[in-house]
Design a protein around this motif. Structure first.
Motif, PDB file in Angstrom:
ATOM      1  N   PRO A 597      30.126  27.855 -44.389  1.00 48.46           N
ATOM      2  CA  PRO A 597      30.017  27.970 -43.024  1.00 48.46           C
ATOM      3  C   PRO A 597      30.174  29.369 -42.065  1.00 48.46           C
ATOM      4  O   PRO A 597      30.967  30.078 -42.977  1.00 48.46           O
ATOM      5  CB  PRO A 597      31.443  27.170 -42.582  1.00 48.46           C
ATOM      6  N   VAL A 598      29.733  29.771 -40.929  1.00 48.91           N
ATOM      7  CA  VAL A 598      29.784  31.081 -40.496  1.00 48.91           C
ATOM      8  C   VAL A 598      30.379  30.975 -39.189  1.00 48.91           C
ATOM      9  O   VAL A 598      29.920  30.142 -38.192  1.00 48.91           O
ATOM     10  CB  VAL A 598      28.279  31.793 -40.429  1.00 48.91           C
ATOM     11  N   VAL A 599      31.572  31.785 -38.885  1.00 53.66           N
ATOM     12  CA  VAL A 599      31.980  31.808 -37.716  1.00 53.66           C
ATOM     13  C   VAL A 599      32.150  32.962 -37.182  1.00 53.66           C
ATOM     14  O   VAL A 599      32.360  34.031 -37.813  1.00 53.66           O
ATOM     15  CB  VAL A 599      33.645  31.176 -37.704  1.00 53.66           C
ATOM     16  N   VAL A 600      31.519  33.135 -35.805  1.00 53.81           N
ATOM     17  CA  VAL A 600      31.521  34.471 -35.158  1.00 53.81           C
ATOM     18  C   VAL A 600      32.565  34.728 -34.130  1.00 53.81           C
ATOM     19  O   VAL A 600      32.802  33.652 -33.250  1.00 53.81           O
ATOM     20  CB  VAL A 600      30.093  34.572 -34.473  1.00 53.81           C
ATOM     21  N   ALA A 601      33.220  35.725 -34.118  1.00 49.81           N
ATOM     22  CA  ALA A 601      34.444  35.968 -33.312  1.00 49.81           C
ATOM     23  C   ALA A 601      34.083  37.180 -32.234  1.00 49.81           C
ATOM     24  O   ALA A 601      34.502  38.389 -32.296  1.00 49.81           O
ATOM     25  CB  ALA A 601      35.681  36.372 -34.260  1.00 49.81           C
ATOM     26  N   PRO A 602      33.594  36.566 -30.997  1.00 47.05           N
ATOM     27  CA  PRO A 602      33.128  37.711 -29.987  1.00 47.05           C
ATOM     28  C   PRO A 602      34.207  38.338 -29.099  1.00 47.05           C
ATOM     29  O   PRO A 602      35.085  37.691 -28.999  1.00 47.05           O
ATOM     30  CB  PRO A 602      31.781  36.981 -29.366  1.00 47.05           C
ATOM     31  N   HIS A 603      34.103  39.246 -28.499  1.00 47.39           N
ATOM     32  CA  HIS A 603      35.060  39.819 -27.652  1.00 47.39           C
ATOM     33  C   HIS A 603      34.524  41.050 -26.953  1.00 47.39           C
ATOM     34  O   HIS A 603      33.386  41.440 -27.237  1.00 47.39           O
ATOM     35  CB  HIS A 603      36.146  40.433 -28.308  1.00 47.39           C
ATOM     36  N   THR A 604      35.013  41.275 -25.928  1.00 46.40           N
ATOM     37  CA  THR A 604      34.501  42.355 -24.989  1.00 46.40           C
ATOM     38  C   THR A 604      33.085  42.267 -24.816  1.00 46.40           C
ATOM     39  O   THR A 604      32.530  41.254 -24.395  1.00 46.40           O
ATOM     40  CB  THR A 604      35.176  43.959 -25.415  1.00 46.40           C
ATOM     41  N   LEU A 605      32.212  43.371 -24.875  1.00 46.35           N
ATOM     42  CA  LEU A 605      30.965  43.381 -24.815  1.00 46.35           C
ATOM     43  C   LEU A 605      30.072  42.595 -25.701  1.00 46.35           C
ATOM     44  O   LEU A 605      30.437  43.098 -26.867  1.00 46.35           O
ATOM     45  CB  LEU A 605      30.300  44.847 -24.350  1.00 46.35           C
ATOM     46  N   THR A 606      29.527  41.829 -25.397  1.00 46.75           N
ATOM     47  CA  THR A 606      28.714  40.838 -26.406  1.00 46.75           C
ATOM     48  C   THR A 606      27.237  40.591 -25.915  1.00 46.75           C
ATOM     49  O   THR A 606      26.931  39.555 -25.181  1.00 46.75           O
ATOM     50  CB  THR A 606      29.395  39.451 -26.712  1.00 46.75           C
ATOM     51  N   LEU A 607      26.566  41.410 -26.109  1.00 43.31           N
ATOM     52  CA  LEU A 607      25.158  41.694 -25.284  1.00 43.31           C
ATOM     53  C   LEU A 607      23.915  41.444 -26.324  1.00 43.31           C
ATOM     54  O   LEU A 607      24.045  41.781 -27.593  1.00 43.31           O
ATOM     55  CB  LEU A 607      25.156  42.956 -24.533  1.00 43.31           C
ATOM     56  N   GLY A 608      22.811  41.150 -25.986  1.00 43.78           N
ATOM     57  CA  GLY A 608      21.797  40.867 -26.565  1.00 43.78           C
ATOM     58  C   GLY A 608      21.563  40.508 -27.929  1.00 43.78           C
ATOM     59  O   GLY A 608      22.068  39.346 -27.981  1.00 43.78           O
ATOM     60  N   GLY A 609      21.359  41.282 -28.785  1.00 41.82           N
ATOM     61  CA  GLY A 609      21.426  40.944 -30.361  1.00 41.82           C
ATOM     62  C   GLY A 609      22.837  40.088 -30.546  1.00 41.82           C
ATOM     63  O   GLY A 609      23.095  39.440 -31.398  1.00 41.82           O
ATOM     64  N   GLY A 610      23.888  40.782 -30.296  1.00 36.78           N
ATOM     65  CA  GLY A 610      25.291  40.393 -30.315  1.00 36.78           C
ATOM     66  C   GLY A 610      25.412  39.122 -29.656  1.00 36.78           C
ATOM     67  O   GLY A 610      26.094  37.964 -30.505  1.00 36.78           O
TER      68      GLY A 610
END
Length: 816
Positions: A597-610
């Motif tokens: 399992p893969v969990v992604v933890a975004p925050h602030t700027l999360t653009l394009g490829g992010g």
């Protein structure tokens, strides 16, 4: 949302906060109400009843007894809050959670609310008068707190009942409450300790705040240190003859502080607000430096002129129009008090730090500067360090609380003691002494005992120097967080499982691996793609799961590194570009189709490829302040890392709800075509970038810990590797025709350029599955191939290259 916290004392066991009443609808009251609505609570917002009709009300024939008149102040305040920028609400639909009323008609309703927050004018007599009325309706045991920025709790609580005093304290939010993380908790002399324990935990868990326990002293912690720093900065600027623009450059991002700088911050906050706090603090007879709160010459002059900042249209800056109707920013001349066009700033000291990305390594260079900038830094930092040492134990027994308050209340990246550590404690003492001053005796005692820093990291734990015990102690509460800086310690290579120039991999314990991006603005380049691939391979072999997350204050990821693409496109190396896109697609797909399992933890700027990485996670744990979007159209491209494919798939899945298919697809298409970025994680969910099962976390410090827990849950529940999809329903020619009609209308109305039209056509073609005669099911790979072909063709367009070059050169793509 119902927030229930277990408390050790019987009186507060299982206390729940379902409904909050906010008394006072000014800027702070309305925005506090909005933030409680953000977390899902019912909110009652009240204010006074007007005593006179407005001309507009008279013209309508209204009288003072009409509800529209009686609630005019609260209605107007709430409407202003709804229109405020930045937005006070995570989503406009949350406004329905707030009920409006007035003190005369609706104060009786507070008896059914769990927490009453007073946020009225900063006058002791008026607050006491309101408390007397509150006691008539408040239910025993109900929390009652004040958002005062400085009036002592013991004075506010005088004359109140025993139950009121036991449940009363200060809860000082900072403006804007949604964005600034500080919540100061100030006990009164009779406050039940269980109330304080509850609020400290509640603010952290549910409001996303750094809760700092304060003593009941003037200005508490943040304003005491922050206002002292602000006034002294202005004083030094005037002494050295620095300009407004120069000071704002010197006190902005270069020292890890907001880009507004000192004078712009004053204009935003309102000079009168700063002056009111300073005038209260200058009265402190026990403060050895109380004269430092005396107003400077420019502050006095602006107050006399009523040039208070943004609220009066002018302060240290003034916005006007030139003869061509273009906006011009004027800056105040601190010698003549006349406005002149704002000038660019250049100092040799600042030039010498341009290549130093690490903030801590920047400070020794700044303080060693031999120009006016260096002198400014030496005087202001020496004074700030000295003043902070003398506030212990007056305002806090522990130095970490001072740093926590100033960083989260004023948006500094490093606190005063953290900054001091960056130059070395002994060097800091020498700096203070060079200015003819001395720090508090405890600093000398600390150094004599062989302790060379205020903080250190041992075994992944952050320790602070405790003055009472004369030894290091763990920062309380930090054990609940995962802070990568603490895992690294002083050596960035510590505890690294694997690394390259783009990523570091860390073992988070419990069989969970973490990928931290290390590129500028965490952009996706070749090294980052290699790093993600390596992380998944290592995790599949030796770990239970993977977190993709970082501690950056700027961006989770600003997207792809366009520099490489630009160079290849200029050289017309289209085979290389094609290979690069294919590799990127493969990396992003591995996030979804790995055996762990893969969990992604975004925050602030999360653009394009992010954003594309987020879209392919097994689960997302996002910070509430996540600004996410597929923005490739802005540089003349379309999302080609699986972003367009994934949004087509999500539209296909949403068709099952019974909504018209093309309406759903059109909304998704327009978000991509306009490069729309969410203003919150909640809006990202509304835009389908986050799914219903994805988690939103309010406290940024808890983000990685929550992401790790999410991976563990997926692994414990028997994670099964998913299979690539072949069931994505696309619209073919039907959808393309709809979108082409809209695109053509936009072009004819001159809302978009010819190149915009070409990009929009390509996007429509891909998201609709190509030139298919009828809606049908297609595979992921089919859509990925269309993405890649469209991206490749656009990367050869001259106008696309102009946009990319403009972005790389100046940070903003040209419109062509």
């Amino acid at each position: 949302m119902e927030a229930t916290l277990e408390q050790p004392k019987t009186a507060l066991k299982n206390r729940s906060i379902r409904r909050v009443a906010v008394l006072g609808s000014g800027i702070m009251g309305s925005r506090i109400a909005a933030h409680f609505a953000n977390i899902g609570l019912e909110v009652l917002l009240l204010d006074i009843v007007p005593q006179q009709l407005t001309p507009a009300e008279e013209a309508k024939g209204l009288t003072l007894d009409k509800p529209a008149v009686r609630n005019r102040l609260v209605n107007d305040a709430w409407q202003n809050t709804l229109k405020a920028t930045p937005a006070a609400l995570y989503s406009s639909k949350f406004a329905e959670r707030v009920k409006l009323g007035n003190f005369d008609d609706n104060l009786k309703d507070i008896g059914t609310y769990d927490w009453i927050i007073e946020a009225i004018v900063e006058r002791l007599d008026i607050k006491r008068s309101l408390y007397e009325r509150v006691e008539q309706f408040r239910k025993e045991g109900t929390l009652i707190t004040s958002n005062t920025s400085g009036i002592p709790m013991h004075l506010l609580a005088e004359g109140r009942s025993d139950d009121f005093r036991r449940h009363f304290c200060g809860t000082h939010f900072f403006n804007p409450p949604r964005y600034l993380r500080l919540l100061e908790i100030i006990p009164g002399p009779d406050t039940d300790s269980a109330v304080i324990d509850f609020l400290m935990k509640y603010g952290d868990l549910y409001l996303g705040k750094t809760t700092v326990l304060c003593k009941d002293t003037p200005g508490f912690i943040a304003n005491r240190l922050g206002i002292q720093s602000l006034v002294q900065t202005i004083r030094v600027a005037e002494d050295l003859g620095l300009t407004v623009e120069e000071v704002d450059k010197l006190t902005g991002p270069v020292v890890g502080r907001p880009k507004s700088g000192t004078f712009r911050l004053s204009d935003v906050v309102g000079l009168d607000t700063t002056v009111n706090v300073a005038n209260n603090l200058v009265k402190m007879e026990h403060d050895e430096s109380r004269e430092s709160f005396q107003l400077t010459a420019s502050m006095q002059k602006l107050m006399e002129n009523k040039w208070l900042g943004d609220k009066t249209g002018q302060g240290y800056y003034k916005k006007t129009k030139d003869e061509n109707g273009q906006t011009v920013i004027l800056a105040l001349d601190l010698k003549t008090y006349e406005y002149k066009p704002s000038q660019k700033v250049k100092f040799a000291t600042l030039e010498s730090t341009k290549a130093i990305e690490n903030l801590r390594k920047r400070f020794p260079v700044l303080l060693a500067g031999q120009d006016k900038a260096g002198e400014f830094y030496r005087r202001t930092f020496a004074d700030g360090f000295r003043y902070a040492t003398n506030r212990i134990p007056e305002i806090s027994d522990e130095l970490y609380r001072i740093d926590a308050a100033i960083t989260t209340g004023f948006g500094w990246q490093l606190g005063l003691f953290e900054t001091w550590d960056a130059i070395g404690v002994r060097k800091g003492v020498e700096l203070i002494e060079s200015q003819g001053q001395k720090p508090a005796q405890w600093v000398y005692d600390m150094l004599d005992a062989g302790f060379e820093s205020f903080y250190k990291v041992e075994g992944g734990k952050r320790l602070y120097y405790d003055i009472q015990t004369k030894n290091y102690k763990p920062v309380p509460g930090a054990e609940e967080f995962i802070i990568l800086e603490n895992i690294r310690g002083d050596d960035p290579s510590n505890n690294v499982v694997w690394k390259n120039a783009g990523v570091h991999l860390y073992d988070l314990g419990d069989g969970i691996l973490n990928v931290e991006f290390r590129s500028k603005m965490n952009t996706f380049g070749l090294e980052v793609m290699k790093g993600i691939n390596k992380a998944i391979s290592i995790a599949e072999k030796d770990f239970r799961g993977l977190v993709i997350g970082n501690d950056s204050t700027e961006a989770f990821s600003a997207g792809a590194n366009l520099g490489t693409l630009f160079m290849l496109a200029v050289e017309q190396e289209f085979d290389e570009i094609n290979l690069m896109i294919a590799q990127f697609q493969q990396v992003i797909r591995r996030i979804r189709y790995s055996s762990i399992p893969v969990v992604v933890a975004p925050h602030t700027l999360t653009l394009g490829g992010g954003c594309e990485a987020v879209l392919h996670a097994d689960r997302v744990v996002a910070h509430a302040e996540t600004y996410m979007g597929l923005v490739e159209v802005g540089v003349g491209l379309i999302p080609a890392g699986g972003g367009t494919k994934e949004m087509a798939a999500r539209a296909s899945d949403l068709y099952q709800t019974g909504d018209p298919e093309l309406n759903i697809l059109q909304n998704i298409y327009m978000n991509i075509a306009t490069a729309k970025v969410s203003t919150s994680a909640q809006e990202a969910r509304d835009m389908n970038y986050l799914r219903a099962g994805d988690q939103i976390v309010l406290n940024r410090s808890r983000l990685l810990a929550e992401a790790k827990q999410a991976v563990i849950e997926l692994a414990d529940n028997g994670y099964v590797q998913p299979k690539p999809r072949t069931d994505i329903k696309v619209q073919g020619k039907t959808g393309i025709a709809l979108f082409k009609a809209g695109i053509t209308a936009m072009r004819m109305g001159r809302y978009i350029s010819e190149h915009d039209m070409k990009i929009a056509d390509k996007l429509a073609y891909v998201i609709c599955g190509g030139d298919l005669s009828a809606p049908q099911m297609v595979s992921e790979q089919y859509l990925l191939n269309l993405e890649r072909e469209a991206f490749l063709s656009l990367s050869g367009e001259k106008k696309t290259l102009e946009r990319i070059q403009s972005l790389l050169a100046g940070g903003k793509p040209v419109r062509n």
